[in-house]
Design a protein around this motif. Structure first.
Motif, PDB file in Angstrom:
ATOM      1  N   CYS A 203      37.285  76.408 -28.001  1.00 23.12           N
ATOM      2  CA  CYS A 203      36.021  75.747 -27.623  1.00 23.12           C
ATOM      3  C   CYS A 203      34.565  76.441 -28.070  1.00 23.12           C
ATOM      4  O   CYS A 203      34.788  77.729 -28.354  1.00 23.12           O
ATOM      5  N   HIS A 204      33.689  76.032 -28.096  1.00 30.45           N
ATOM      6  CA  HIS A 204      32.280  76.443 -28.579  1.00 30.45           C
ATOM      7  C   HIS A 204      31.373  76.139 -27.765  1.00 30.45           C
ATOM      8  O   HIS A 204      31.071  74.812 -27.343  1.00 30.45           O
ATOM      9  N   PHE A 205      30.500  77.068 -27.371  1.00 29.68           N
ATOM     10  CA  PHE A 205      29.514  76.890 -26.307  1.00 29.68           C
ATOM     11  C   PHE A 205      28.074  77.370 -27.007  1.00 29.68           C
ATOM     12  O   PHE A 205      27.975  78.557 -27.255  1.00 29.68           O
ATOM     13  N   CYS A 206      27.240  76.417 -27.468  1.00 29.73           N
ATOM     14  CA  CYS A 206      26.077  76.735 -27.975  1.00 29.73           C
ATOM     15  C   CYS A 206      25.060  76.958 -27.259  1.00 29.73           C
ATOM     16  O   CYS A 206      24.996  76.148 -26.158  1.00 29.73           O
ATOM     17  N   ASN A 207      24.187  77.651 -27.309  1.00 28.22           N
ATOM     18  CA  ASN A 207      22.976  77.779 -26.626  1.00 28.22           C
ATOM     19  C   ASN A 207      21.983  76.868 -27.172  1.00 28.22           C
ATOM     20  O   ASN A 207      21.833  76.685 -28.301  1.00 28.22           O
ATOM     21  N   SER A 208      21.206  76.301 -26.385  1.00 33.59           N
ATOM     22  CA  SER A 208      20.212  75.144 -26.974  1.00 33.59           C
ATOM     23  C   SER A 208      18.884  75.080 -26.047  1.00 33.59           C
ATOM     24  O   SER A 208      18.740  75.892 -24.923  1.00 33.59           O
TER      25      SER A 208
END
Length: 494
Positions: A203-208
């Motif tokens: 899984c990938h958790f991108c800051n935005s």
């Protein structure tokens, strides 16, 4: 005629699950997905998830997910430009508090790939009372932890079935924080270490960081707009034309899978979004939060009214250019240029941004948006910033109610009662504080300031330890109590 009676959409797989059904996501993420479906081969529907027990799922499903966005801008000659789009990207909205089985079934969907969210600044928090077998868990990170475990179990740990998270909550490192709390829940629930490894690698958790002013339902123009459109739409969503979205990636961007940049609408994938975030949160959002509570007590109702008021606009400008920007690092000319553009956006007469809407969750917003500027100014200048400290006094004055009704504190200003929402802990704290007895306004200001500023759960530190801050805030609060907001704010801008 209802909008759903004169609408149609192509059948598309649900590749996006979206936690949040409010105005912002509908005029930002779902609007962008609609354009991606039109301009690229992305071909996806969005299924919304109502994050709280009370929400908009019934309204959204009554229109089969269809709604209309109205984007407004003003050109250099002052002429209005308006863009209207019927959004077809949203399939519907699930209320997991009523339809948990339907909600959790999406964990078993092979089509699902992306998760978007906007559960407010108070949404990405850790709640120890959440358990794996809750239907559903109360907090957003716990919901995600349970959802991912269901997915991991169903697909037997298949690495290709990991999900990409792009949260839109306006907190620093929103993706990193969501991942942290998901893993904390997994460990507290004694889930297998192989599952935690799957979360960390598959899984990938991108800051935005999102940037678009979205006032939402244009109540005053709704009847006129629906007549022009030829159908009834109870979910009309008004926003400014401007849009910016910085998405931070680690190993790689996902623009090849979700081609947001191909919409031509101001989406940037970047390995480091620190500059974009600091600039936007402290200048645009910080100016909003610094101003709105004082402005509401002053008697105003919209950001445009703030810009039209000589007193409030002076207060805003002084705080922005003399304190917020003064507290920041980086190019002064670049920061001031961005600030001037922000003020132009605030002046858009076709975007009616209600102060009551911006006032939602003001304690967590002040901590995120204005406290870094206040502390940064004090550390750089070795003195207390007058506008930002007055704003903190205004926050205490704003939360003046003694009754909580339907999850909101019922407070009062000269124009009458107003209700405002925050976390239950914040509302309970202020409700109790306002029921206490005080000898006089000076004592009330001192005691309230001491208790609010020393509340570490609000600010992450005891602000009374910051030299001179409590005395300054207390004196401003006493001034508001004794002279009223209109006179008090004049003293600050002299």
């Amino acid at each position: 005629m209802n909008i759903k009676d004169c609408s149609s959409r192509k059948e598309r797989p649900v590749r996006i699950l979206q936690y949040g059904e409010g105005n912002f996501l509908r005029a930002f993420v779902d609007w962008l997905v609609d354009i991606m479906n039109e301009k690229t081969d992305f071909n996806s529907s969005v299924m919304m998830v109502q994050p709280l027990e009370k929400g908009m799922s019934d309204m959204i499903n009554a229109q089969d997910g269809y709604y209309t966005t109205i984007l407004s801008a003003v050109d250099e000659k002052g002429k209005e430009k308006e863009e209207i789009r019927k959004i077809t990207s949203v399939l519907g909205c699930i209320n997991p508090y009523k339809d948990y089985d339907e909600y959790i079934s999406y964990a078993e969907s092979a089509d699902l790939r992306f998760i978007f969210s906007n559960t407010t600044e108070a949404g990405i928090t850790y709640c120890e009372s959440d358990n794996l077998d809750d239907r559903p868990q109360s907090s957003f990170p716990a919901k995600i932890a349970a959802f991912l475990y269901r997915r991991y179990t169903y697909f037997k740990g298949d690495e290709s079935k990991g999900l990409v998270f792009i949260p839109c909550e306006l907190i620093d490192k929103n993706g990193d924080m969501l991942k942290k709390y998901v893993i904390m829940h997994a460990r507290r629930w004694n889930l297998p270490s192989s599952f935690i490894s799957w979360v960390e690698t598959a899984c990938h958790f991108c800051n935005s960081l999102v940037d678009r002013i979205v006032p939402g339902y244009p109540r005053e123009r709704a009847k006129e707009l629906c007549a022009a459109l030829g159908y009834e739409d109870n979910l009309l969503d008004a926003a400014e034309r401007f849009l910016f979205w910085a998405i931070e990636y680690k190993e790689k961007s996902f623009d090849d899978e979700i081609p947001l940049s191909k919409t031509g609408e101001g989406v940037v994938w970047t390995p480091d979004m620190t500059f974009y975030r600091t600039r936007k949160v402290r200048i645009l959002n910080g100016t909003h939060t610094m101003t709105v509570l004082a402005a509401m007590l002053y008697g105003l109702d919209t950001i445009k009214e703030c810009m039209d008021s000589e007193i409030i606009s002076s207060f805003m400008g002084k705080g922005l250019f003399s304190e917020i920007i003064e507290s920041m690092d980086g190019s002064r000319s670049e920061l001031e240029s961005y600030a001037r553009d922000v003020l132009k956006r605030f002046q858009n007469p076709y975007v009616k941004h209600m102060l009551s809407s911006i006032s939602l969750n003001s304690v967590s917003k002040f901590k995120t948006r204005d406290l870094p500027s206040l502390i940064g100014y004090m550390e750089k200048e070795n003195k207390v910033p007058p506008v930002l400290s007055f704003s903190l006094a205004s926050l205490i004055a704003f939360y003046n109610g003694k009754e909580i009704k339907d999850g909101a504190l019922i407070s009062c200003r000269e124009k009458g009662e107003y209700s405002h929402k925050d976390s239950p802990e914040v509302l309970t704290f202020f409700c109790a504080l306002n029921k206490d007895s005080y000898k006089n306004k000076k004592e009330e200001a001192q005691i309230k300031t001491e208790k609010v500023l020393s509340n570490v759960s609000f600010w992450g530190e005891d602000l009374t330890k910051r030299e001179g801050l409590a005395d300054t805030v207390s004196s401003y609060l006493e001034l508001i109590y004794t002279e009223g907001m209109k006179e008090a704010i004049k003293r600050v801008i002299k």
